[in-house]
Design a protein around this motif. Structure first.
Motif, PDB file in Angstrom:
ATOM      1  N   GLU A  70       0.827  -1.211   0.000  1.00 25.47           N
ATOM      2  CA  GLU A  70       0.000   0.000   0.000  1.00 25.47           C
ATOM      3  C   GLU A  70       0.861   1.260   0.000  1.00 25.47           C
ATOM      4  O   GLU A  70       0.562   2.237  -0.697  1.00 25.47           O
ATOM      5  CB  GLU A  70      -0.923   0.023   1.229  1.00 25.47           C
ATOM      6  CG  GLU A  70      -1.994  -1.062   1.233  1.00 25.47           C
ATOM      7  CD  GLU A  70      -1.518  -2.327   1.921  1.00 25.47           C
ATOM      8  OE1 GLU A  70      -2.382  -3.135   2.300  1.00 25.47           O
ATOM      9  OE2 GLU A  70      -0.290  -2.521   2.070  1.00 25.47           O
ATOM     10  N   LEU A  71       1.924   1.228   0.803  1.00 29.53           N
ATOM     11  CA  LEU A  71       2.787   2.403   0.942  1.00 29.53           C
ATOM     12  C   LEU A  71       4.014   2.347   0.041  1.00 29.53           C
ATOM     13  O   LEU A  71       4.830   3.263   0.066  1.00 29.53           O
ATOM     14  CB  LEU A  71       3.220   2.551   2.400  1.00 29.53           C
ATOM     15  CG  LEU A  71       2.094   2.729   3.418  1.00 29.53           C
ATOM     16  CD1 LEU A  71       2.659   2.766   4.835  1.00 29.53           C
ATOM     17  CD2 LEU A  71       1.306   3.994   3.121  1.00 29.53           C
ATOM     18  N   ASP A  72       4.138   1.261  -0.723  1.00 26.74           N
ATOM     19  CA  ASP A  72       5.277   1.079  -1.624  1.00 26.74           C
ATOM     20  C   ASP A  72       6.602   1.177  -0.848  1.00 26.74           C
ATOM     21  O   ASP A  72       7.537   1.866  -1.254  1.00 26.74           O
ATOM     22  CB  ASP A  72       5.246   2.127  -2.747  1.00 26.74           C
ATOM     23  CG  ASP A  72       6.196   1.769  -3.888  1.00 26.74           C
ATOM     24  OD1 ASP A  72       6.455   0.567  -4.085  1.00 26.74           O
ATOM     25  OD2 ASP A  72       6.691   2.694  -4.566  1.00 26.74           O
ATOM     26  N   VAL A  73       6.655   0.462   0.279  1.00 27.14           N
ATOM     27  CA  VAL A  73       7.821   0.507   1.167  1.00 27.14           C
ATOM     28  C   VAL A  73       8.595  -0.810   1.049  1.00 27.14           C
ATOM     29  O   VAL A  73       8.022  -1.891   1.198  1.00 27.14           O
ATOM     30  CB  VAL A  73       7.393   0.724   2.633  1.00 27.14           C
ATOM     31  CG1 VAL A  73       8.595   0.603   3.573  1.00 27.14           C
ATOM     32  CG2 VAL A  73       6.724   2.082   2.786  1.00 27.14           C
ATOM     33  N   ARG A  74       9.880  -0.683   0.797  1.00 25.01           N
ATOM     34  CA  ARG A  74      10.736  -1.868   0.718  1.00 25.01           C
ATOM     35  C   ARG A  74      11.041  -2.397   2.124  1.00 25.01           C
ATOM     36  O   ARG A  74      10.836  -1.713   3.118  1.00 25.01           O
ATOM     37  CB  ARG A  74      12.038  -1.541  -0.011  1.00 25.01           C
ATOM     38  CG  ARG A  74      11.824  -1.200  -1.484  1.00 25.01           C
ATOM     39  CD  ARG A  74      13.158  -1.096  -2.215  1.00 25.01           C
ATOM     40  NE  ARG A  74      12.945  -0.855  -3.637  1.00 25.01           N
ATOM     41  CZ  ARG A  74      12.704  -1.804  -4.536  1.00 25.01           C
ATOM     42  NH1 ARG A  74      12.664  -3.067  -4.143  1.00 25.01           N
ATOM     43  NH2 ARG A  74      12.517  -1.509  -5.803  1.00 25.01           N
ATOM     44  N   VAL A 229       6.044  -6.202   9.186  1.00 23.04           N
ATOM     45  CA  VAL A 229       5.627  -6.050   7.795  1.00 23.04           C
ATOM     46  C   VAL A 229       4.109  -6.183   7.690  1.00 23.04           C
ATOM     47  O   VAL A 229       3.456  -6.749   8.566  1.00 23.04           O
ATOM     48  CB  VAL A 229       6.314  -7.108   6.916  1.00 23.04           C
ATOM     49  CG1 VAL A 229       7.820  -6.937   6.942  1.00 23.04           C
ATOM     50  CG2 VAL A 229       5.944  -8.528   7.373  1.00 23.04           C
ATOM     51  N   SER A 230       3.544  -5.673   6.623  1.00 21.35           N
ATOM     52  CA  SER A 230       2.110  -5.812   6.378  1.00 21.35           C
ATOM     53  C   SER A 230       1.813  -7.208   5.860  1.00 21.35           C
ATOM     54  O   SER A 230       2.590  -7.759   5.080  1.00 21.35           O
ATOM     55  CB  SER A 230       1.638  -4.763   5.373  1.00 21.35           C
ATOM     56  OG  SER A 230       1.845  -3.457   5.878  1.00 21.35           O
ATOM     57  N   PRO A 231       0.672  -7.792   6.265  1.00 16.01           N
ATOM     58  CA  PRO A 231       0.358  -9.169   5.865  1.00 16.01           C
ATOM     59  C   PRO A 231      -0.514  -9.255   4.617  1.00 16.01           C
ATOM     60  O   PRO A 231      -1.469  -8.482   4.459  1.00 16.01           O
ATOM     61  CB  PRO A 231      -0.398  -9.696   7.086  1.00 16.01           C
ATOM     62  CG  PRO A 231      -1.123  -8.487   7.612  1.00 16.01           C
ATOM     63  CD  PRO A 231      -0.250  -7.300   7.307  1.00 16.01           C
ATOM     64  N   TYR A 232      -0.197 -10.228   3.759  1.00 15.35           N
ATOM     65  CA  TYR A 232      -0.960 -10.443   2.517  1.00 15.35           C
ATOM     66  C   TYR A 232      -1.272 -11.923   2.342  1.00 15.35           C
ATOM     67  O   TYR A 232      -0.643 -12.784   2.952  1.00 15.35           O
ATOM     68  CB  TYR A 232      -0.179  -9.908   1.309  1.00 15.35           C
ATOM     69  CG  TYR A 232       0.168  -8.448   1.452  1.00 15.35           C
ATOM     70  CD1 TYR A 232      -0.785  -7.459   1.218  1.00 15.35           C
ATOM     71  CD2 TYR A 232       1.429  -8.050   1.892  1.00 15.35           C
ATOM     72  CE1 TYR A 232      -0.487  -6.115   1.392  1.00 15.35           C
ATOM     73  CE2 TYR A 232       1.738  -6.705   2.076  1.00 15.35           C
ATOM     74  CZ  TYR A 232       0.771  -5.749   1.828  1.00 15.35           C
ATOM     75  OH  TYR A 232       1.068  -4.417   2.024  1.00 15.35           O
ATOM     76  N   THR A 241      -5.257  -8.306   0.924  1.00 14.75           N
ATOM     77  CA  THR A 241      -4.892  -8.087   2.312  1.00 14.75           C
ATOM     78  C   THR A 241      -5.241  -9.344   3.101  1.00 14.75           C
ATOM     79  O   THR A 241      -6.315  -9.925   2.922  1.00 14.75           O
ATOM     80  CB  THR A 241      -5.648  -6.884   2.888  1.00 14.75           C
ATOM     81  OG1 THR A 241      -5.325  -5.720   2.127  1.00 14.75           O
ATOM     82  CG2 THR A 241      -5.274  -6.653   4.338  1.00 14.75           C
ATOM     83  N   ALA A 242      -4.335  -9.795   3.947  1.00 17.54           N
ATOM     84  CA  ALA A 242      -4.565 -11.037   4.688  1.00 17.54           C
ATOM     85  C   ALA A 242      -5.808 -10.936   5.558  1.00 17.54           C
ATOM     86  O   ALA A 242      -6.004  -9.943   6.266  1.00 17.54           O
ATOM     87  CB  ALA A 242      -3.351 -11.362   5.550  1.00 17.54           C
ATOM     88  N   PRO A 243      -6.680 -11.953   5.520  1.00 16.99           N
ATOM     89  CA  PRO A 243      -7.853 -11.951   6.391  1.00 16.99           C
ATOM     90  C   PRO A 243      -7.433 -11.913   7.863  1.00 16.99           C
ATOM     91  O   PRO A 243      -6.339 -12.347   8.234  1.00 16.99           O
ATOM     92  CB  PRO A 243      -8.544 -13.283   6.056  1.00 16.99           C
ATOM     93  CG  PRO A 243      -8.048 -13.632   4.690  1.00 16.99           C
ATOM     94  CD  PRO A 243      -6.647 -13.117   4.623  1.00 16.99           C
ATOM     95  N   HIS A 244      -8.311 -11.397   8.705  1.00 18.48           N
ATOM     96  CA  HIS A 244      -8.013 -11.309  10.134  1.00 18.48           C
ATOM     97  C   HIS A 244      -8.094 -12.687  10.781  1.00 18.48           C
ATOM     98  O   HIS A 244      -8.945 -13.506  10.441  1.00 18.48           O
ATOM     99  CB  HIS A 244      -8.998 -10.372  10.832  1.00 18.48           C
ATOM    100  CG  HIS A 244      -8.836 -10.348  12.328  1.00 18.48           C
ATOM    101  ND1 HIS A 244      -7.723  -9.826  12.942  1.00 18.48           N
ATOM    102  CD2 HIS A 244      -9.638 -10.829  13.319  1.00 18.48           C
ATOM    103  CE1 HIS A 244      -7.839  -9.959  14.248  1.00 18.48           C
ATOM    104  NE2 HIS A 244      -8.986 -10.556  14.510  1.00 18.48           N
ATOM    105  N   ARG A 245      -7.178 -12.936  11.699  1.00 23.35           N
ATOM    106  CA  ARG A 245      -7.225 -14.132  12.544  1.00 23.35           C
ATOM    107  C   ARG A 245      -6.697 -13.726  13.915  1.00 23.35           C
ATOM    108  O   ARG A 245      -5.558 -13.294  14.035  1.00 23.35           O
ATOM    109  CB  ARG A 245      -6.374 -15.260  11.950  1.00 23.35           C
ATOM    110  CG  ARG A 245      -6.464 -16.570  12.718  1.00 23.35           C
ATOM    111  CD  ARG A 245      -5.552 -17.614  12.102  1.00 23.35           C
ATOM    112  NE  ARG A 245      -5.626 -18.884  12.814  1.00 23.35           N
ATOM    113  CZ  ARG A 245      -4.796 -19.907  12.607  1.00 23.35           C
ATOM    114  NH1 ARG A 245      -3.825 -19.807  11.719  1.00 23.35           N
ATOM    115  NH2 ARG A 245      -4.922 -21.022  13.305  1.00 23.35           N
ATOM    116  N   ASP A 246      -7.511 -13.851  14.936  1.00 20.57           N
ATOM    117  CA  ASP A 246      -7.077 -13.427  16.260  1.00 20.57           C
ATOM    118  C   ASP A 246      -6.071 -14.435  16.822  1.00 20.57           C
ATOM    119  O   ASP A 246      -6.095 -15.617  16.484  1.00 20.57           O
ATOM    120  CB  ASP A 246      -8.277 -13.314  17.198  1.00 20.57           C
ATOM    121  CG  ASP A 246      -7.946 -12.527  18.448  1.00 20.57           C
ATOM    122  OD1 ASP A 246      -8.046 -11.288  18.399  1.00 20.57           O
ATOM    123  OD2 ASP A 246      -7.571 -13.140  19.457  1.00 20.57           O
TER     124      ASP A 246
END
Length: 464
Positions: A70-74, A229-232, A241-246
């Motif tokens: 989303e943020l184009d961050v390496r 890192v962001s999850p996918y 975007t990775a679904p939520h899992r508690d």
């Protein structure tokens, strides 16, 4: 010097040379791993970090892709990832350490810690059976409505425990092997009972603080973790975007985060550094269950899969992990003193296959870089005709089916995977290195297929 002494000296020198050459990794091997990872990024969407250590020093590290799309961050130099079932390595160590301290015994039955279980089969389950997946407990899917409802809920610890204790045992404790993450949840809960601390605090005191694993800890649904890192999630041929899992029901079984460098510290500490008592590590890496655990052919220790090879240099101790936003594997070659860690923030990637490819490169096997194949689009009716159950001579069955406009294959109890067309009858897998060629008769009716997997050809006939 007599002849046997000369032979021993030559053997020692040769062994030392081989170990040194493998552990250091030559420039051409580094370049080959670089090319391999670039191809894996194109072909299966690999996005993450690979780190290799030899003789206790890092010999290869590379991150490929983005920490945030989303943020184009390496990726940062040492990004933080969820590590899913690699968590079990740490829980197993904490349990064995507790046994060494006399806090518990591996033969203790659950009724000692949960008197309410009484004389039921549940009460007969031992700590050791939980460690090696012979307790009779099912995996997460045994919890009613787990994926549809329960896995999303921020349960209290008591609510999560109640959900686990609602499970129905699949067998008498000790009778069969059944991989079970809820079993490791119970182990973590027992640790909390005997130490009167949270699982995270016990982990910090016994492992991460002494080893200076400063970027390893417990995930929660609300905590902001520096460097995470962001999850996918890979869904067919696209990322979402990775679904939520508690994490409530993942305590002790899949709720940790870490970095590749922290996991290297952990591998080194377990394999000869002397940090842990040898009686402890000997138990961890002894074969405790020789049956298949989670469908794998390797034996099982305490929290680790143990591959034993005819070539001792290829003996491999490892654990893989996967959850939404995570595909991971971390392992160690004890006789070659090599550690390999692969971490990704994309779920459902075949990191085990990647580890196998990297192993071939590191140990100097002949290795052909996979070819990036482009998929072609077929009409829905063409795909529809391919559906069915196909049977091989050995009785194995392969199911081919459609979901939407995507073709899938499933062998036995293994997870299903996507198939992509390279022409009207030839398909290939991205997550699984397989090629499937369908056969037609003179009436253009599908009569069978030939599957090619790791150099082996298997013919299947379509069931009528």
């Amino acid at each position: 010097m007599n002849r046997p002494q000369i032979f021993v000296l030559v053997f020692i020198c040769l062994t030392g040379y081989l170990t040194k050459s493998v552990a250091q990794i030559r420039k051409e091997q580094t370049e080959l791993i670089d090319r391999y990872l670039s191809v894996q990024q194109q072909s299966i969407g690999f996005n993450g970090t690979v780190m290799i250590a030899g003789n206790d020093s890092i010999v290869y590290r590379r991150s490929i892709g983005k920490a945030s799309l989303e943020l184009d961050v390496r990726f940062s130099p040492d990004p933080v990832f969820r590590i899913a079932s690699i968590t079990k390595q740490f829980t197993a160590m904490l349990v064995v350490l507790a046994a060494e301290e006399g806090k518990l015994a591996l033969g203790d039955q659950l009724r000692k810690y949960y008197p309410q279980l009484g004389q039921s089969d549940w009460g007969n389950i031992t700590v050791r059976q939980l460690l090696i997946h012979t307790s009779g407990l099912p995996h997460n899917e045994g919890i009613a409505d787990y994926w549809q409802k329960i896995s999303f809920l921020p349960l209290s610890d008591q609510q999560a425990t109640d959900e686990v204790f609602k499970l129905k045992l699949l067998s008498v404790p000790g009778a069969k092997t059944q991989y079970s993450s809820p079993g490791y949840f119970i182990l973590a809960s027992i640790l909390e009972k005997i130490y009167h601390q949270s699982y995270g605090d016990i982990l910090r005191e016994k492992i991460t603080a002494p080893l200076r694993m400063d970027h390893t800890g417990v995930c929660t649904a609300t905590a902001i973790i520096n460097g995470m890192v962001s999850p996918y999630h890979q869904l067919a041929d696209r990322l979402i975007t990775a679904p939520h899992r508690d994490y409530a029901l993942m305590k002790g079984s899949g709720n940790l985060y870490s970095t590749a460098s922290d996991l290297l510290k952990w591998n080194m500490a377990l394999n000869g550094s002397g940090h842990f008592n040898k009686t402890v590590t000997d138990q961890i890496f002894a074969i405790q269950n020789a049956q298949q655990v989670n469908g794998r052919n390797e034996s099982y220790g305490y929290g680790w899969f143990l591959r034993r090879s005819s070539s001792r240099e290829r003996d491999f101790n490892f654990t893989g992990g996967g959850t939404y936003g995570c595909s991971a594997i971390s392992g160690y070659y004890p006789n070659a003193n090599i550690s390999v860690v692969i971490l990704s923030n994309v779920s459902t990637l075949p990191v085990g296959e990647m580890q196998s490819g990297i192993e071939s490169i590191v140990f100097g096997d002949r290795f052909d870089i996979p070819v990036v194949r482009n998929a072609v689009k077929l009409e829905p009716l063409q795909l529809y005709k391919l559906q069915g159950t196909y049977t091989a001579d050995n009785g194995h069955q392969l199911a081919i089916f459609l979901r939407g406009d995507q073709l899938y294959a499933k062998m036995g109890q293994n997870p299903f995977f996507e198939l992509y067309a390279s022409d009207s009858t030839v398909f290939f897998g991205k997550k699984v290195p397989v090629q499937v060629e369908f056969e037609k008769d003179s009436n253009d009716t599908i009569k069978g297929l030939t599957a090619s997997f790791k150099g082996q050809l298997v013919h299947f006939v379509k069931n009528k």
